[in-house]
Design an enzyme around this catalytic site. Structure first.
Site, short mmCIF file in Angstrom:
data_model
loop_
_atom_site.label_atom_id
_atom_site.label_comp_id
_atom_site.label_asym_id
_atom_site.label_seq_id
_atom_site.Cartn_x
_atom_site.Cartn_y
_atom_site.Cartn_z
N SER A 12 10.51 -25.19 28.64
CA SER A 12 10.79 -24.89 30.05
C SER A 12 12.12 -24.15 30.21
O SER A 12 12.96 -24.13 29.30
CB SER A 12 10.82 -26.19 30.87
OG SER A 12 11.85 -27.04 30.40
N THR A 47 13.26 -30.88 37.76
CA THR A 47 12.51 -31.59 38.81
C THR A 47 13.18 -32.89 39.24
O THR A 47 12.79 -33.47 40.25
CB THR A 47 11.08 -31.89 38.33
OG1 THR A 47 11.14 -32.65 37.11
CG2 THR A 47 10.33 -30.59 38.06
N ASP A 113 8.29 -31.24 19.55
CA ASP A 113 8.69 -32.30 20.49
C ASP A 113 7.52 -32.50 21.44
O ASP A 113 7.31 -31.72 22.36
CB ASP A 113 9.94 -31.88 21.24
CG ASP A 113 10.48 -32.98 22.15
OD1 ASP A 113 9.89 -34.08 22.17
OD2 ASP A 113 11.48 -32.74 22.85
N ASN A 146 9.42 -39.94 21.50
CA ASN A 146 9.99 -41.24 21.80
C ASN A 146 8.95 -42.30 21.44
O ASN A 146 7.86 -41.98 20.95
CB ASN A 146 10.45 -41.33 23.26
CG ASN A 146 9.32 -41.06 24.25
OD1 ASN A 146 8.17 -41.41 24.02
ND2 ASN A 146 9.65 -40.43 25.37
N ASP A 238 15.86 -32.28 24.81
CA ASP A 238 15.78 -30.86 24.44
C ASP A 238 17.00 -30.45 23.62
O ASP A 238 16.88 -29.70 22.64
CB ASP A 238 15.69 -30.00 25.70
CG ASP A 238 14.58 -30.44 26.63
OD1 ASP A 238 13.51 -30.83 26.14
OD2 ASP A 238 14.79 -30.42 27.86
#
Length: 356
Positions: A12, A47, A113, A146, A238
């Site tokens: 993103s 967001t 990821d 995670n 990130d």
């Protein structure tokens, strides 16, 4: 030694703030990588602000970008990292690209990821991305889910040391992932103790536990424990992924000099310290990340006091205008931490798991 070090990041993008490609690009450049970025979304801000503008890119858009790179012979990167992708269709376009790059360059180092959710929120993306991520696992060199995402990928919950090992072995043996980093782990205290870790640091601060593993004729498992500096920052994962990818190599000559230098400055400190290349890369990445978070937290407090805002107040308690102001305070101070990204001070070191 390579003449060029090029890294492709596909995730993103925000116009302001630090998540996704904005969080990954500058740190990788500091460590000597020429970074090429493909955006999977283009938003005004992340967001967490509660309101934003922009758009998510679809499969056609990403395919056209990838085809343009290929036509101009620009797909020559040594490293690739992929992060948030907004739809199963868009992720399929990414999968096709990575498949092509892997066939072209078997030595490609690819960090996947698999952004899907977390333990607190559950799955926050379209669930149809899961089978695609599972297909992509065999293309990867490193994955950094995670705990929630690792459980989804393996189809098994992690509730004990034994189930943790079962998940690690499944990701390595069934999906052929060379290196697995589970970036956060919650286990009962007795299992953490058997691991060699605990839920608090020696000074009483809350601890985070990261567990890594490599498969080499068997499971080689290790962990890293470090202080939790808060869950209110966006873009941390990130940044971590980019730092690990930029630092990892089985041969230090395959890294640009800025990424290579810190390795030589960090000799081992104990017999139980894990010295696997992936563990060393994670150690340096966590050290840099701790510096960034400490500076971000200090700046939050300073600017919050000046603006008469409590930067730690839960956003659920804020109206729309206050939320935007508080989230602005919480943006990572990456540029201000440039020196520590290149030359981190290492306080926390990876240790071999005591009991499997």
């Amino acid at each position: 030694m390579r003449e060029a070090w090029r890294l492709l990041t596909i995730q993103s993008h925000v116009a302001t703030g630090y998540v996704g490609n904005r969080s990954a690009t500058f740190p990788a450049q500091l460590l000597g990588w020429d970074v090429d970025a493909v955006n999977t979304v283009q938003f005004s801000n992340h967001t967490g602000y509660g309101r934003w503008g922009g758009q998510r890119f679809d499969e056609r858009h990403l395919t056209e970008v990838f085809e343009g790179l290929e036509r101009n012979e620009l797909l020559t990167q040594n490293r690739v990292v992929t992060g948030y992708t907004p739809s199963p269709e868009a992720l399929s376009a990414v999968e096709r690209l990575i498949t092509k790059l892997r066939a072209k360059n078997p030595a490609l180092v690819y960090l996947l990821d698999p952004v899907m959710g977390d333990m607190d929120r559950g799955m926050y993306v379209n669930p149809h991305v899961l089978p695609i991520y599972r297909r992509m696992l065999h293309l990867s060199t490193i994955i950094c889910p995670n705990q929630f995402e690792a459980q989804l990928l393996a189809g098994e919950e992690i509730t004990s040391l034994e189930s943790l090992q079962a998940v690690q072995e499944k990701l390595h043996k069934e999906y052929h992932v060379p290196h697995v980093i589970i970036t956060s782990l919650a286990l009962p205290p007795e299992d953490l103790a058997r691991l060699g870790a605990s839920d608090t640091m020696p000074d009483g601060r809350e601890a985070m536990v990261l567990v890594g593993s490599t498969w080499d004729q068997g499971l080689h498992s290790w962990f890293l424990q470090f202080p939790c500096l808060g869950e209110y920052f966006s873009g941390v994962g990130d940044l971590f992924a980019a730092l690990v990818l930029a630092r990892f190599s089985t041969e230090l000559d395959d890294l640009p000099e800025p990424a290579r230098a810190a390795h030589a400055l960090e000799p081992t400190k104990s017999d139980n310290e894990c010295t696997l290349p992936i563990a060393r890369a994670v150690m340096l990445a966590v050290a840099s990340l701790q510096h960034v978070l400490e500076r971000t937290r200090a700046t939050m407090i300073e600017q919050g006091a000046r603006l008469h805002l409590d930067p730690f107040r839960p956003v659920s308690q804020l109206d729309a205008e206050e939320r935007v102001k508080v989230m602005r305070l919480r943006e990572l101070r990456i540029v201000q931490s440039a020196t520590e990204i290149v030359h981190p001070h290492v306080l926390y070191r990876p240790q071999w798991v005591l009991h499997a």
